[in-house]
Motif scaffolding. Structure first.
Motif, PDB file in Angstrom:
ATOM      1  N   UNK A 138     -65.269 -20.801   2.705  1.00  0.00           N
ATOM      2  CA  UNK A 138     -65.159 -21.666   3.770  1.00  0.00           C
ATOM      3  C   UNK A 138     -64.304 -22.892   3.073  1.00  0.00           C
ATOM      4  N   UNK A 139     -64.626 -23.175   1.338  1.00  0.00           N
ATOM      5  CA  UNK A 139     -64.555 -24.213   0.641  1.00  0.00           C
ATOM      6  C   UNK A 139     -63.830 -23.998  -0.111  1.00  0.00           C
ATOM      7  N   UNK A 140     -63.078 -23.022   0.167  1.00  0.00           N
ATOM      8  CA  UNK A 140     -61.779 -22.430  -0.666  1.00  0.00           C
ATOM      9  C   UNK A 140     -60.795 -23.172  -0.928  1.00  0.00           C
ATOM     10  N   UNK A 141     -60.103 -23.705  -1.547  1.00  0.00           N
ATOM     11  CA  UNK A 141     -59.151 -24.915  -2.138  1.00  0.00           C
ATOM     12  C   UNK A 141     -59.195 -25.862  -1.581  1.00  0.00           C
ATOM     13  N   UNK A 142     -60.428 -26.271  -1.039  1.00  0.00           N
ATOM     14  CA  UNK A 142     -60.883 -27.751  -0.936  1.00  0.00           C
ATOM     15  C   UNK A 142     -61.745 -27.863  -1.962  1.00  0.00           C
ATOM     16  N   UNK A 143     -60.895 -28.803  -2.231  1.00  0.00           N
ATOM     17  CA  UNK A 143     -61.582 -29.837  -4.254  1.00  0.00           C
ATOM     18  C   UNK A 143     -62.648 -30.589  -3.559  1.00  0.00           C
ATOM     19  N   UNK A 144     -63.172 -31.170  -2.553  1.00  0.00           N
ATOM     20  CA  UNK A 144     -64.583 -32.140  -2.150  1.00  0.00           C
ATOM     21  C   UNK A 144     -65.696 -31.057  -1.858  1.00  0.00           C
TER      22      UNK A 144
END
Length: 199
Positions: A138-144
């Motif tokens: 889910x976190x892939x591609x979202x820096x934070x």
């Protein structure tokens, strides 16, 4: 002042650390490394009146199939019959329920990392890794969110030997069958409604 003589007794050991609670599905009450927070959408119409809305669910893949499929089936049957908004809100609800996207994304990542830590505390390393891998997906591609995942490495380190299982949320999974069936029902009702209106 002289120290008192030793009694030979060991100091009372501290109470064991408290385990974090496992997150459980709202539908079946079971824990899973594949839980997801989703928005269940619905719509119904009657001539010039259309009502639509959404509800937040925390569910496992099988329960999501049942709950989202049920909402979509009702929307498919009752949503189209309002002019003009039924024709806008009904497909939006059907597509949203079909895809069952994790929303909000930040809440899903935080919930899955909590689940991974809770499994790790219980020694359930494989399930901990699956929850962590799901969060990473889910976190892939979202820096934070990727930074949040890196900070979590000290709690549940990456184990390259454990791979992510096939996604139970994918549309080719049997868990998605109720959602797909409801979307097809919506398409069928739309065709019938168009025939009634335009012929």
């Amino acid at each position: 002042m002289p120290t008192p003589p030793s009694t030979g007794r060991q100091p009372a050991s501290a109470s064991p650390p408290r385990l974090s609670a496992l997150v459980v599905c709202e539908g079946c009450g079971r824990d899973s490394p594949h839980l997801r927070i989703v928005q269940m959408q619905w719509a119904w119409s009657a001539l010039v009146v259309t009502r639509h809305g959404q509800a937040t669910l925390l569910v496992c893949p099988p329960c999501a199939g049942r709950r989202l499929g049920s909402a979509s089936a009702k929307t498919a049957l009752l949503g189209w019959w309002g002019v003009p908004f039924g024709w806008f809100f009904t497909p939006d609800a059907l597509v949203g329920n079909l895809l069952a996207a994790p929303r909000p994304l930040e809440a899903n990542v935080s919930m899955l990392l909590h689940q991974a830590a809770a499994y790790a505390q219980r020694g359930q390393i494989f399930r901990a890794q699956q929850a962590r891998l799901e969060a990473a997906h889910h976190a892939r591609g979202t820096a934070a969110l990727e930074r949040q995942l890196q900070e979590f490495e000290s709690v549940v380190p990456t184990d390259p030997r454990i791979q992510r299982l096939p996604d139970p949320w994918r549309l080719t999974s049997r868990n998605a069958l109720p959602r797909i069936a409801a979307a097809l029902l919506g398409l069928l009702v739309l065709v019938c409604a168009a025939l009634l209106v335009f012929t």
